[in-house]
Design a protein around this motif. Structure first.
Motif, short mmCIF file in Angstrom:
data_model
loop_
_atom_site.label_atom_id
_atom_site.label_comp_id
_atom_site.label_asym_id
_atom_site.label_seq_id
_atom_site.Cartn_x
_atom_site.Cartn_y
_atom_site.Cartn_z
N VAL A 10 0.86 -1.19 0.00
CA VAL A 10 0.00 0.00 0.00
C VAL A 10 0.89 1.23 0.00
O VAL A 10 1.78 1.36 0.83
N PRO A 11 0.69 2.16 -0.96
CA PRO A 11 1.56 3.34 -1.05
C PRO A 11 1.49 4.18 0.21
O PRO A 11 0.55 4.12 0.98
N ASP A 12 2.51 4.97 0.40
CA ASP A 12 2.63 5.85 1.55
C ASP A 12 1.56 6.93 1.48
O ASP A 12 1.51 7.70 0.52
N PRO A 13 0.63 7.04 2.47
CA PRO A 13 -0.41 8.06 2.42
C PRO A 13 0.13 9.47 2.30
O PRO A 13 -0.53 10.36 1.78
N ALA A 14 1.32 9.71 2.79
CA ALA A 14 1.86 11.07 2.76
C ALA A 14 2.07 11.56 1.34
O ALA A 14 2.19 12.75 1.10
N HIS A 15 2.13 10.65 0.38
CA HIS A 15 2.33 11.05 -1.00
C HIS A 15 1.00 11.25 -1.74
O HIS A 15 0.99 11.44 -2.95
N GLY A 16 -0.10 11.15 -1.02
CA GLY A 16 -1.39 11.42 -1.62
C GLY A 16 -1.85 10.35 -2.59
O GLY A 16 -2.67 10.62 -3.45
N THR A 17 -1.35 9.12 -2.47
CA THR A 17 -1.73 8.07 -3.42
C THR A 17 -2.66 7.04 -2.80
O THR A 17 -2.86 5.98 -3.36
N VAL A 18 -3.22 7.35 -1.66
CA VAL A 18 -4.19 6.48 -1.02
C VAL A 18 -5.58 7.08 -1.20
O VAL A 18 -5.78 8.27 -0.98
N ALA A 19 -6.54 6.26 -1.61
CA ALA A 19 -7.91 6.74 -1.76
C ALA A 19 -8.63 6.67 -0.43
O ALA A 19 -8.61 5.64 0.24
N TRP A 20 -9.24 7.78 -0.04
CA TRP A 20 -10.13 7.76 1.12
C TRP A 20 -11.41 7.02 0.73
O TRP A 20 -11.96 7.25 -0.35
N ARG A 37 -8.36 -3.32 1.23
CA ARG A 37 -6.99 -3.48 1.70
C ARG A 37 -6.54 -4.94 1.62
O ARG A 37 -5.35 -5.22 1.45
N THR A 38 -7.47 -5.87 1.74
CA THR A 38 -7.09 -7.29 1.61
C THR A 38 -6.66 -7.61 0.18
O THR A 38 -6.00 -8.63 -0.04
N THR A 39 -7.07 -6.78 -0.77
CA THR A 39 -6.65 -6.99 -2.16
C THR A 39 -5.37 -6.21 -2.48
O THR A 39 -4.88 -6.26 -3.61
N GLY A 40 -4.87 -5.47 -1.48
CA GLY A 40 -3.69 -4.66 -1.72
C GLY A 40 -3.99 -3.32 -2.34
O GLY A 40 -3.08 -2.58 -2.71
N ALA A 41 -5.28 -2.98 -2.45
CA ALA A 41 -5.66 -1.69 -3.04
C ALA A 41 -5.28 -0.56 -2.10
O ALA A 41 -5.41 -0.68 -0.88
N PRO A 42 -4.82 0.57 -2.64
CA PRO A 42 -4.40 1.71 -1.80
C PRO A 42 -5.61 2.49 -1.30
O PRO A 42 -5.98 3.53 -1.84
N ALA A 43 -6.26 1.98 -0.26
CA ALA A 43 -7.48 2.59 0.26
C ALA A 43 -7.45 2.59 1.78
O ALA A 43 -6.89 1.69 2.40
N GLU A 44 -8.09 3.61 2.37
CA GLU A 44 -8.21 3.66 3.81
C GLU A 44 -9.50 4.35 4.20
O GLU A 44 -9.99 5.24 3.49
#
Length: 265
Positions: A10-20, A37-44
C-alpha cells in the motif's frame, strides 16, 4: 501478513496516493475499505464528517495522512441531495477527485457535478477485486467514466433541471399554508393528522389540497406529493430557499420518505 506481503504494498499516504473511502454510513465505508486493503488496493477508511469542511475552513487533513487527493464515496443507491451537496462543496475546494460508487439505476442527482473531470460516477455493482482495480486506476489519475456516459448523464440532468425549474415556479405559486399541507402529506400523514398538526379542520385541509392540486395541475394528491419531491431530487440545491420546504420524515410510526403517503382527501 504473508498474504499481504504477496500483494502490492500500500503506497505511503503522505504522497497522496491512497484513496479515502467514505460513506454517509461509516460502518459501510469501514467494511469496504478493509475489503479493499485485503486486495492490496491503496485505500483507507475516513469518517464522512471529514468531507464536511466549512466553506471557509481548511481542507480535511487527518492525523497521519496528507490532504485528500482521491475520495471514493460509497452509496447504497438512495442518493440523497445532501450527499451531493457535501461532495460538491468538497470538490469546489479543488482538493480532490471524487469517485461516487452507487447502485442507483441512473445516478441522475450527480449530473450537476459532471461538467468537469473531478467527479466520476460508477453505477455498476462490482466485486471487491474489480473495485480494487478501480481504486488503482483512480489513484493513478485514470478516468472511471466513459466520456459518452458522462455527457449523456449530464444532458439527462439538465433536462430534469429544466423540468424542476418549472415545478419550482409552480410551487412558489402556493401559499405558505398550502405548502405546509403538502409537506405534511409528503411526510406520510393523512388528512386528519395534517389537520391536527396545523390546528385546523379536516375540511380546511381538504380545501387546501383541492386548491394546491389545481395550482400545480396535479390530477391527484399523490401526484402533487410527487411533484414536491421532484423539486428536491434533481441534485441542484440551494434555489428553493424557505419558500419550498424539503419533505421531512415524520416521527413515530412512519419512517423516512419511503413511508406510506396519506391518500385521504
Amino acid at each position: 501478513m504473508s498474504t499481504r506481503a504477496a500483494q502490492e504494498p500500500v503506497p505511503d499516504p503522505a504522497h497522496g496516493t491512497v484513496a479515502w473511502v467514505v460513506s454517509p454510513h461509516d460502518l459501510v465505508a469501514q467494511a469496504v475499505a478493509e475489503a479493499l486493503r485485503t486486495t492490496g488496493a491503496p485505500a483507507e477508511f475516513h469518517a464522512w464528517e471529514q468531507l464536511l469542511v466549512p466553506a471557509d475552513g481548511d481542507a480535511a487533513t487527518p492525523s497521519g495522512s496528507g490532504p485528500a487527493a482521491h475520495v471514493m464515496v460509497i452509496l447504497d443507491g438512495v442518493d440523497r441531495p445532501r450527499a451531493v451537496e457535501a461532495v460538491g462543496r468538497f470538490v469546489a475546494r479543488g482538493q480532490a477527485r471524487v469517485a461516487v460508487v452507487t447502485s442507483a439505476p441512473n445516478a441522475l442527482v450527480w449530473g450537476g457535478l459532471l461538467q468537469g473531470s473531478s467527479v466520476d460516477v460508477v453505477t455498476v455493482t462490482t466485486s471487491v477485486e474489480q473495485l480494487g482495480d478501480m481504486v488503482r486506476r483512480f489513484v493513478a489519475g485514470d478516468p472511471l467514466m466513459d466520456a459518452e456516459r458522462r455527457k449523456a448523464l449530464r444532458a439527462d440532468w439538465l433536462d430534469a433541471l429544466d423540468k424542476r425549474h418549472h415545478l419550482l415556479a409552480q410551487m412558489r405559486g402556493l401559499s405558505r399554508q398550502q405548502l405546509r399541507v403538502l409537506e405534511l402529506l409528503a411526510s406520510g400523514r393523512r388528512v386528519p393528522e395534517v389537520a391536527e398538526v396545523m390546528g385546523i379542520a379536516d375540511g380546511t385541509v381538504r380545501s387546501h389540497v383541492k386548491t394546491l392540486r389545481s395550482k400545480l395541475g396535479a390530477r391527484t394528491q399523490l401526484e402533487a406529493v410527487a411533484m414536491l419531491r421532484q423539486v428536491h431530487e434533481v441534485g441542484d440545491v440551494g434555489e428553493t430557499g424557505d419558500l419550498v420546504p424539503r419533505p421531512r420524515a415524520r416521527t413515530g410510526a412512519f419512517g423516512g420518505l419511503g413511508a406510506p403517503i396519506g391518500s385521504g382527501a
